[in-house]
Design a protein around this motif. Structure first.
Motif, PDB file in Angstrom:
ATOM      1  N   HIS A 150      22.151  46.469 122.537  1.00 29.71           N
ATOM      2  CA  HIS A 150      23.140  46.215 121.497  1.00 29.71           C
ATOM      3  C   HIS A 150      23.700  44.794 121.548  1.00 29.71           C
ATOM      4  N   VAL A 151      23.445  44.090 122.623  1.00 29.60           N
ATOM      5  CA  VAL A 151      23.937  42.721 122.756  1.00 29.60           C
ATOM      6  C   VAL A 151      22.825  41.783 122.297  1.00 29.60           C
ATOM      7  N   ARG A 152      23.111  41.012 121.275  1.00 26.48           N
ATOM      8  CA  ARG A 152      22.131  40.096 120.699  1.00 26.48           C
ATOM      9  C   ARG A 152      22.661  38.660 120.774  1.00 26.48           C
ATOM     10  N   TYR A 153      21.723  37.729 120.929  1.00 22.16           N
ATOM     11  CA  TYR A 153      22.112  36.318 120.953  1.00 22.16           C
ATOM     12  C   TYR A 153      22.719  35.977 119.596  1.00 22.16           C
ATOM     13  N   PRO A 154      23.961  35.530 119.574  1.00 25.54           N
ATOM     14  CA  PRO A 154      24.597  35.216 118.287  1.00 25.54           C
ATOM     15  C   PRO A 154      23.854  34.093 117.551  1.00 25.54           C
ATOM     16  N   ALA A 155      23.549  34.343 116.295  1.00 23.97           N
ATOM     17  CA  ALA A 155      22.790  33.366 115.498  1.00 23.97           C
ATOM     18  C   ALA A 155      23.486  32.010 115.458  1.00 23.97           C
ATOM     19  N   ASN A 156      24.814  32.005 115.309  1.00 19.98           N
ATOM     20  CA  ASN A 156      25.545  30.731 115.251  1.00 19.98           C
ATOM     21  C   ASN A 156      25.431  29.961 116.558  1.00 19.98           C
ATOM     22  N   ALA A 157      25.408  30.679 117.676  1.00 18.39           N
ATOM     23  CA  ALA A 157      25.259  30.025 118.980  1.00 18.39           C
ATOM     24  C   ALA A 157      23.865  29.413 119.099  1.00 18.39           C
ATOM     25  N   ALA A 158      22.868  30.122 118.610  1.00 17.71           N
ATOM     26  CA  ALA A 158      21.494  29.606 118.677  1.00 17.71           C
ATOM     27  C   ALA A 158      21.342  28.346 117.839  1.00 17.71           C
ATOM     28  N   VAL A 159      21.971  28.318 116.671  1.00 17.74           N
ATOM     29  CA  VAL A 159      21.863  27.159 115.776  1.00 17.74           C
ATOM     30  C   VAL A 159      22.387  25.891 116.449  1.00 17.74           C
ATOM     31  N   VAL A 160      23.497  26.018 117.174  1.00 12.54           N
ATOM     32  CA  VAL A 160      24.090  24.835 117.809  1.00 12.54           C
ATOM     33  C   VAL A 160      23.623  24.639 119.255  1.00 12.54           C
ATOM     34  N   GLY A 161      22.770  25.557 119.750  1.00 12.86           N
ATOM     35  CA  GLY A 161      22.206  25.402 121.089  1.00 12.86           C
ATOM     36  C   GLY A 161      23.124  25.819 122.225  1.00 12.86           C
ATOM     37  N   ASP A 162      24.100  26.666 121.944  1.00 11.44           N
ATOM     38  CA  ASP A 162      25.026  27.104 122.993  1.00 11.44           C
ATOM     39  C   ASP A 162      24.337  28.005 124.009  1.00 11.44           C
ATOM     40  N   GLU A 163      24.624  27.746 125.270  1.00 14.81           N
ATOM     41  CA  GLU A 163      24.174  28.575 126.377  1.00 14.81           C
ATOM     42  C   GLU A 163      25.359  28.757 127.311  1.00 14.81           C
ATOM     43  N   GLY A 164      25.305  29.764 128.164  1.00 17.48           N
ATOM     44  CA  GLY A 164      26.387  29.973 129.113  1.00 17.48           C
ATOM     45  C   GLY A 164      26.321  31.355 129.723  1.00 17.48           C
ATOM     46  N   THR A 165      27.356  31.670 130.487  1.00 20.91           N
ATOM     47  CA  THR A 165      27.447  32.958 131.169  1.00 20.91           C
ATOM     48  C   THR A 165      28.789  33.587 130.861  1.00 20.91           C
ATOM     49  N   ASN A 166      28.756  34.868 130.511  1.00 25.07           N
ATOM     50  CA  ASN A 166      29.963  35.655 130.261  1.00 25.07           C
ATOM     51  C   ASN A 166      30.030  36.803 131.249  1.00 25.07           C
ATOM     52  N   ARG A 167      31.226  37.245 131.479  1.00 29.52           N
ATOM     53  CA  ARG A 167      31.422  38.496 132.204  1.00 29.52           C
ATOM     54  C   ARG A 167      32.474  39.277 131.437  1.00 29.52           C
ATOM     55  N   ILE A 168      32.195  40.547 131.171  1.00 28.97           N
ATOM     56  CA  ILE A 168      33.123  41.405 130.447  1.00 28.97           C
ATOM     57  C   ILE A 168      33.408  42.643 131.287  1.00 28.97           C
ATOM     58  N   GLN A 169      34.654  43.080 131.246  1.00 26.38           N
ATOM     59  CA  GLN A 169      35.069  44.294 131.944  1.00 26.38           C
ATOM     60  C   GLN A 169      35.446  45.326 130.886  1.00 26.38           C
ATOM     61  N   LEU A 170      34.841  46.503 130.982  1.00 29.50           N
ATOM     62  CA  LEU A 170      35.117  47.594 130.057  1.00 29.50           C
ATOM     63  C   LEU A 170      35.826  48.720 130.797  1.00 29.50           C
ATOM     64  N   ILE A 171      36.720  49.397 130.110  1.00 26.53           N
ATOM     65  CA  ILE A 171      37.264  50.664 130.589  1.00 26.53           C
ATOM     66  C   ILE A 171      36.725  51.712 129.628  1.00 26.53           C
ATOM     67  N   VAL A 172      35.970  52.649 130.182  1.00 23.33           N
ATOM     68  CA  VAL A 172      35.259  53.628 129.374  1.00 23.33           C
ATOM     69  C   VAL A 172      35.730  55.028 129.752  1.00 23.33           C
ATOM     70  N   ASP A 173      36.093  55.818 128.740  1.00 20.58           N
ATOM     71  CA  ASP A 173      36.466  57.209 128.971  1.00 20.58           C
ATOM     72  C   ASP A 173      35.245  57.989 129.438  1.00 20.58           C
ATOM     73  N   PRO A 174      35.443  59.102 130.150  1.00 20.32           N
ATOM     74  CA  PRO A 174      34.298  59.882 130.628  1.00 20.32           C
ATOM     75  C   PRO A 174      33.344  60.326 129.513  1.00 20.32           C
ATOM     76  N   ASP A 175      33.864  60.475 128.290  1.00 25.13           N
ATOM     77  CA  ASP A 175      32.990  60.875 127.177  1.00 25.13           C
ATOM     78  C   ASP A 175      32.188  59.705 126.615  1.00 25.13           C
ATOM     79  N   GLY A 176      32.364  58.493 127.147  1.00 20.23           N
ATOM     80  CA  GLY A 176      31.612  57.312 126.739  1.00 20.23           C
ATOM     81  C   GLY A 176      32.327  56.392 125.771  1.00 20.23           C
TER      82      GLY A 176
END
Length: 84
Positions: free
Chosen positions: A4-30
């Motif tokens: 579900h995570v796709r390289y953002p088209a706008n980032a590709a156009v301008v040549g952006d690269e990098g590293t992200n970290r995301i923290q999710l809190i997920v209920d047991p039902d998903g």
């Protein structure tokens, strides 16, 4: 999750690269209850490209016995443009 995570088209156009970290809190039902960027990439496009798929997202449920207060999930994404 990575399908579900796709390289953002706008980032590709301008040549952006990098590293992200995301923290999710997920209920047991998903259901993704909350998220926050723990590490920003330096690109607005990449940052929003990682947050967007998790807004109102429904992930597969966790096995029985998962913490009813929510499960913490940490993801790191390395954004690189493959040049041919």
């Amino acid at each position: 999750m990575d399908e579900h995570v796709r390289y953002p088209a706008n980032a590709a156009v301008v040549g952006d690269e990098g590293t992200n970290r995301i923290q999710l809190i997920v209920d047991p039902d998903g259901r993704v209850r909350s998220w926050r960027l723990v590490r920003r990439s330096g690109s607005l496009w990449l940052d929003s490209g990682l947050e967007m798929p998790f807004r109102n997202a429904q992930l597969p449920p966790f096995p029985p016995g998962a913490d009813p207060r929510g499960v913490e999930v940490n993801l790191t994404v390395h954004w690189h443009i493959i040049r041919q």
